[in-house]
Design a protein around this motif. Structure first.
Motif, PDB file in Angstrom:
ATOM      1  N   GLN A  38       0.837  -1.203   0.000  1.00 46.38           N
ATOM      2  CA  GLN A  38       0.000   0.000   0.000  1.00 46.38           C
ATOM      3  C   GLN A  38       0.869   1.250   0.000  1.00 46.38           C
ATOM      4  N   ILE A  39       1.930   1.241   0.788  1.00 49.71           N
ATOM      5  CA  ILE A  39       2.831   2.401   0.822  1.00 49.71           C
ATOM      6  C   ILE A  39       3.486   2.596  -0.546  1.00 49.71           C
ATOM      7  N   GLU A  40       3.910   1.508  -1.164  1.00 47.07           N
ATOM      8  CA  GLU A  40       4.509   1.602  -2.497  1.00 47.07           C
ATOM      9  C   GLU A  40       3.515   2.181  -3.502  1.00 47.07           C
ATOM     10  N   ASN A  41       2.268   1.746  -3.437  1.00 46.81           N
ATOM     11  CA  ASN A  41       1.239   2.286  -4.331  1.00 46.81           C
ATOM     12  C   ASN A  41       1.044   3.782  -4.106  1.00 46.81           C
ATOM     13  N   LEU A  42       1.020   4.194  -2.842  1.00 43.93           N
ATOM     14  CA  LEU A  42       0.840   5.613  -2.527  1.00 43.93           C
ATOM     15  C   LEU A  42       2.058   6.436  -2.938  1.00 43.93           C
ATOM     16  N   GLN A  43       3.243   5.852  -2.861  1.00 44.58           N
ATOM     17  CA  GLN A  43       4.450   6.551  -3.313  1.00 44.58           C
ATOM     18  C   GLN A  43       4.372   6.845  -4.806  1.00 44.58           C
ATOM     19  N   GLY A  44       3.708   5.994  -5.538  1.00 43.72           N
ATOM     20  CA  GLY A  44       3.587   6.170  -6.984  1.00 43.72           C
ATOM     21  C   GLY A  44       2.444   7.086  -7.401  1.00 43.72           C
ATOM     22  N   LEU A  70      -2.259   3.285   7.770  1.00 41.99           N
ATOM     23  CA  LEU A  70      -2.544   2.013   8.422  1.00 41.99           C
ATOM     24  C   LEU A  70      -3.872   2.069   9.176  1.00 41.99           C
ATOM     25  N   ASN A  71      -4.115   3.158   9.890  1.00 43.78           N
ATOM     26  CA  ASN A  71      -5.371   3.284  10.633  1.00 43.78           C
ATOM     27  C   ASN A  71      -6.583   3.332   9.708  1.00 43.78           C
ATOM     28  N   CYS A  72      -6.448   3.973   8.556  1.00 40.82           N
ATOM     29  CA  CYS A  72      -7.544   3.958   7.569  1.00 40.82           C
ATOM     30  C   CYS A  72      -7.842   2.521   7.160  1.00 40.82           C
ATOM     31  N   MET A  73      -6.781   1.787   6.865  1.00 41.45           N
ATOM     32  CA  MET A  73      -6.952   0.408   6.403  1.00 41.45           C
ATOM     33  C   MET A  73      -7.559  -0.471   7.495  1.00 41.45           C
ATOM     34  N   LEU A  74      -7.135  -0.267   8.741  1.00 41.59           N
ATOM     35  CA  LEU A  74      -7.725  -1.021   9.851  1.00 41.59           C
ATOM     36  C   LEU A  74      -9.209  -0.694  10.002  1.00 41.59           C
ATOM     37  N   GLN A  75      -9.521   0.577   9.843  1.00 41.22           N
ATOM     38  CA  GLN A  75     -10.927   0.991   9.947  1.00 41.22           C
ATOM     39  C   GLN A  75     -11.758   0.349   8.838  1.00 41.22           C
ATOM     40  N   TRP A  76     -11.234   0.324   7.623  1.00 41.17           N
ATOM     41  CA  TRP A  76     -11.981  -0.290   6.518  1.00 41.17           C
ATOM     42  C   TRP A  76     -12.163  -1.787   6.746  1.00 41.17           C
ATOM     43  N   GLN A  77     -11.134  -2.439   7.291  1.00 44.01           N
ATOM     44  CA  GLN A  77     -11.261  -3.862   7.608  1.00 44.01           C
ATOM     45  C   GLN A  77     -12.334  -4.075   8.675  1.00 44.01           C
ATOM     46  N   ALA A  78     -12.339  -3.234   9.687  1.00 44.27           N
ATOM     47  CA  ALA A  78     -13.341  -3.338  10.754  1.00 44.27           C
ATOM     48  C   ALA A  78     -14.745  -3.134  10.187  1.00 44.27           C
ATOM     49  N   GLU A  79     -14.879  -2.186   9.261  1.00 42.97           N
ATOM     50  CA  GLU A  79     -16.184  -1.951   8.639  1.00 42.97           C
ATOM     51  C   GLU A  79     -16.640  -3.173   7.851  1.00 42.97           C
ATOM     52  N   GLN A  80     -15.702  -3.838   7.160  1.00 44.18           N
ATOM     53  CA  GLN A  80     -16.063  -5.055   6.434  1.00 44.18           C
ATOM     54  C   GLN A  80     -16.565  -6.133   7.384  1.00 44.18           C
ATOM     55  N   LEU A  81     -16.034  -6.139   8.602  1.00 42.63           N
ATOM     56  CA  LEU A  81     -16.458  -7.101   9.618  1.00 42.63           C
ATOM     57  C   LEU A  81     -17.663  -6.588  10.416  1.00 42.63           C
ATOM     58  N   ILE A 104      -7.583  -7.856  13.399  1.00 42.26           N
ATOM     59  CA  ILE A 104      -7.974  -7.111  12.201  1.00 42.26           C
ATOM     60  C   ILE A 104      -6.728  -6.808  11.379  1.00 42.26           C
ATOM     61  N   GLY A 105      -5.642  -6.440  12.063  1.00 42.74           N
ATOM     62  CA  GLY A 105      -4.392  -6.125  11.375  1.00 42.74           C
ATOM     63  C   GLY A 105      -3.838  -7.289  10.586  1.00 42.74           C
ATOM     64  N   THR A 106      -4.004  -8.504  11.087  1.00 41.58           N
ATOM     65  CA  THR A 106      -3.488  -9.660  10.351  1.00 41.58           C
ATOM     66  C   THR A 106      -4.231  -9.848   9.040  1.00 41.58           C
ATOM     67  N   ARG A 107      -5.425  -9.320   8.941  1.00 42.74           N
ATOM     68  CA  ARG A 107      -6.196  -9.422   7.709  1.00 42.74           C
ATOM     69  C   ARG A 107      -5.690  -8.463   6.631  1.00 42.74           C
ATOM     70  N   LEU A 108      -4.770  -7.575   6.996  1.00 41.91           N
ATOM     71  CA  LEU A 108      -4.240  -6.615   6.024  1.00 41.91           C
ATOM     72  C   LEU A 108      -3.167  -7.213   5.127  1.00 41.91           C
ATOM     73  N   ASP A 109      -2.633  -8.380   5.482  1.00 43.78           N
ATOM     74  CA  ASP A 109      -1.596  -8.980   4.655  1.00 43.78           C
ATOM     75  C   ASP A 109      -2.052  -9.029   3.204  1.00 43.78           C
ATOM     76  N   ASN A 110      -1.225  -8.434   2.337  1.00 39.74           N
ATOM     77  CA  ASN A 110      -1.475  -8.414   0.891  1.00 39.74           C
ATOM     78  C   ASN A 110      -2.732  -7.646   0.498  1.00 39.74           C
ATOM     79  N   THR A 111      -3.271  -6.842   1.397  1.00 41.48           N
ATOM     80  CA  THR A 111      -4.434  -6.021   1.079  1.00 41.48           C
ATOM     81  C   THR A 111      -3.962  -4.657   0.606  1.00 41.48           C
ATOM     82  N   THR A 112      -4.558  -4.188  -0.473  1.00 39.12           N
ATOM     83  CA  THR A 112      -4.314  -2.808  -0.898  1.00 39.12           C
ATOM     84  C   THR A 112      -5.657  -2.193  -1.265  1.00 39.12           C
ATOM     85  N   TYR A 113      -5.712  -0.894  -1.134  1.00 37.82           N
ATOM     86  CA  TYR A 113      -6.903  -0.130  -1.495  1.00 37.82           C
ATOM     87  C   TYR A 113      -6.502   0.868  -2.570  1.00 37.82           C
TER      88      TYR A 113
END
Length: 186
Positions: A38-44, A70-81, A104-113
């Protein structure tokens, strides 16, 4: 502004430079482990880098920005749950899913938005939430739910020097984007 005790307020008795630097290292380590793609995508993304230029001008460090991401991504994961971050019982005791926010954080592995989801308003909200979380990390106990983020941030800036420390590196979202800092203790 002058303080009744002098031009600059004294450091808080809980301030510890070594502890502050270790927290910075840990924030980079956690983000690099959890959301490197995700950081690499945002860098681009030129628009996101322009957004970050304003954060840098406001003296925010990369670790604050990536933690907001990271907190945005955690929040989106929580919303999905279907979890509500405002309800600590739901977030810290997730029935049928796991036992903590870390689950919730472990669910972020390989997740990008998509990079457009990281809009300035949302990142700014997460930066303010970071300040409250940082108070707790330092061992302070918030006594009120209706805190003013700017007061908390000012306390962290002036009395804890919270935003002064970083590891040497070129800005992750600079022009051109920099590389992750070395998190090993020298």
């Amino acid at each position: 502004m002058t303080w009744p005790i002098g031009v600059e307020p004294p450091l808080h008795r809980k301030f510890d430079k070594h502890e502050a630097m270790e927290m910075v290292r840990n924030r980079y380590r956690q983000a690099r482990r959890m959301i490197p793609q995700q950081i690499e995508n945002l860098q681009g993304d030129e628009e996101f880098r322009n957004q970050c230029r304003r954060y840098y001008e406001a003296r925010y460090k990369d670790w604050v920005i990536i933690n907001a991401v990271l907190n945005c991504m955690l929040q989106w994961q929580a919303e999905q749950l279907r979890l509500d971050f405002r309800n600590p019982r739901q977030v810290f005791s997730i029935e049928g899913v796991g036992s903590s926010l870390e689950e919730i954080g472990t669910r972020l592995d390989n997740t990008t938005y998509p990079t457009w989801r990281f809009a300035d308003e949302l990142i700014s909200v997460q930066m303010k939430a970071h300040s409250l979380h940082a108070l707790v990390t330092y061992g302070f106990e918030p006594r009120r739910a209706d805190f003013k983020p700017e007061v908390v941030e000012r306390f962290l800036q002036e009395r804890m020097k919270h935003f002064d420390f970083d590891l040497p590196h070129d800005p992750l979202f600079g022009e051109p984007p920099g590389a992750w800092p070395d998190t090993e203790v020298a």
